[in-house]
Write a protein that holds these residues in place. Structure first.
Motif, PDB file in Angstrom:
ATOM      1  N   TYR A  73       4.251 -11.262 -74.763  1.00  0.00           N
ATOM      2  CA  TYR A  73       4.939 -11.968 -75.792  1.00  0.00           C
ATOM      3  C   TYR A  73       6.311 -12.048 -75.746  1.00  0.00           C
ATOM      4  O   TYR A  73       7.218 -13.054 -75.853  1.00  0.00           O
ATOM      5  CB  TYR A  73       4.734 -11.311 -77.361  1.00  0.00           C
ATOM      6  CG  TYR A  73       3.223 -11.330 -77.908  1.00  0.00           C
ATOM      7  CD1 TYR A  73       2.467 -12.416 -77.511  1.00  0.00           C
ATOM      8  CD2 TYR A  73       2.734 -10.222 -78.810  1.00  0.00           C
ATOM      9  CE1 TYR A  73       1.089 -12.344 -78.225  1.00  0.00           C
ATOM     10  CE2 TYR A  73       1.409 -10.408 -79.261  1.00  0.00           C
ATOM     11  CZ  TYR A  73       0.825 -11.678 -78.910  1.00  0.00           C
ATOM     12  OH  TYR A  73      -0.441 -11.708 -79.435  1.00  0.00           O
TER      13      TYR A  73
ATOM     14  N   THR B 251      -3.556 -12.996 -76.703  1.00  0.00           N
ATOM     15  CA  THR B 251      -4.159 -12.713 -77.920  1.00  0.00           C
ATOM     16  C   THR B 251      -5.588 -12.485 -77.586  1.00  0.00           C
ATOM     17  O   THR B 251      -6.317 -11.740 -77.989  1.00  0.00           O
ATOM     18  CB  THR B 251      -4.122 -13.721 -78.869  1.00  0.00           C
ATOM     19  OG1 THR B 251      -2.414 -13.795 -79.290  1.00  0.00           O
ATOM     20  CG2 THR B 251      -4.531 -13.391 -80.253  1.00  0.00           C
TER      21      THR B 251
ATOM     22  N   ILE C  26       1.063 -17.138 -75.190  1.00  0.00           N
ATOM     23  CA  ILE C  26       0.709 -16.299 -76.538  1.00  0.00           C
ATOM     24  C   ILE C  26      -0.911 -16.239 -77.010  1.00  0.00           C
ATOM     25  O   ILE C  26      -1.231 -15.273 -77.223  1.00  0.00           O
ATOM     26  CB  ILE C  26       1.604 -17.121 -77.746  1.00  0.00           C
ATOM     27  CG1 ILE C  26       2.874 -16.825 -77.615  1.00  0.00           C
ATOM     28  CG2 ILE C  26       1.120 -16.429 -78.874  1.00  0.00           C
ATOM     29  CD1 ILE C  26       3.694 -17.540 -78.422  1.00  0.00           C
TER      30      ILE C  26
ATOM     31  N   THR D 251       0.447  -6.507 -73.806  1.00  0.00           N
ATOM     32  CA  THR D 251       0.262  -7.691 -74.968  1.00  0.00           C
ATOM     33  C   THR D 251       1.736  -7.819 -75.463  1.00  0.00           C
ATOM     34  O   THR D 251       2.335  -8.987 -75.591  1.00  0.00           O
ATOM     35  CB  THR D 251      -0.521  -7.389 -76.156  1.00  0.00           C
ATOM     36  OG1 THR D 251      -1.818  -7.456 -75.470  1.00  0.00           O
ATOM     37  CG2 THR D 251      -0.707  -8.506 -76.989  1.00  0.00           C
ATOM     38  N   LYS D 252       2.528  -6.814 -75.684  1.00  0.00           N
ATOM     39  CA  LYS D 252       3.780  -7.006 -76.213  1.00  0.00           C
ATOM     40  C   LYS D 252       4.889  -7.877 -75.086  1.00  0.00           C
ATOM     41  O   LYS D 252       5.701  -8.380 -75.206  1.00  0.00           O
ATOM     42  CB  LYS D 252       4.655  -5.688 -76.579  1.00  0.00           C
ATOM     43  CG  LYS D 252       3.803  -5.196 -78.028  1.00  0.00           C
ATOM     44  CD  LYS D 252       4.207  -3.966 -78.637  1.00  0.00           C
ATOM     45  CE  LYS D 252       3.750  -3.546 -79.758  1.00  0.00           C
ATOM     46  NZ  LYS D 252       4.160  -2.098 -80.278  1.00  0.00           N
TER      47      LYS D 252
ATOM     48  N   CYS E 154       4.571 -21.809 -73.176  1.00  0.00           N
ATOM     49  CA  CYS E 154       4.724 -20.719 -74.323  1.00  0.00           C
ATOM     50  C   CYS E 154       3.343 -20.681 -74.918  1.00  0.00           C
ATOM     51  O   CYS E 154       3.077 -19.431 -75.540  1.00  0.00           O
ATOM     52  CB  CYS E 154       5.932 -21.103 -75.223  1.00  0.00           C
ATOM     53  SG  CYS E 154       7.511 -21.073 -74.394  1.00  0.00           S
TER      54      CYS E 154
END
Length: 99
Positions: A48, A92, A88, A44-45, A84
């Motif tokens: 991002y 999530t 994101i 997930t990071k 973008c």
């Protein structure tokens, strides 16, 4: 009679071995589940971070088009912004769905 006892012993050993193998399989599945779920936070990071890089590149490209007076600037800005936002939101939602 000896063959029946030998056959019964063989069946008993196979049943015990099968039961022991099933226990190891369940612990293996639990271990695999823990390993997969431990990858979600770093993934997930990473998504991002990719979204941030895509946003910066998109901002530079949109600024270049805006500075040159290109009439297609709003479409380019919308597409980069949409990319973008998709990254994101996808990260999530995937994290929320699987964890």
């Amino acid at each position: 009679m000896a063959k029946k006892k030998l056959y019964s012993l063989y069946i008993f050993v196979m049943v015990v071995a099968d039961a022991a193998a099933q226990g190891n399989g369940a612990s293996g599945i639990n271990q695999a589940t823990q390993m997969v779920t431990s990858y979600f936070d770093p993934a997930t990071k990473l998504i991002y971070a990719i979204g941030a890089v895509v946003g910066l590149i998109g901002g530079v490209k949109v600024y270049g088009k805006f500075s040159s007076g290109d009439p297609d600037t709003s479409k380019t800005a919308a597409s980069w912004f949409g990319a973008c936002v998709f990254l994101i939101v996808a990260a999530t939602i995937l994290r929320a769905f699987f964890l």
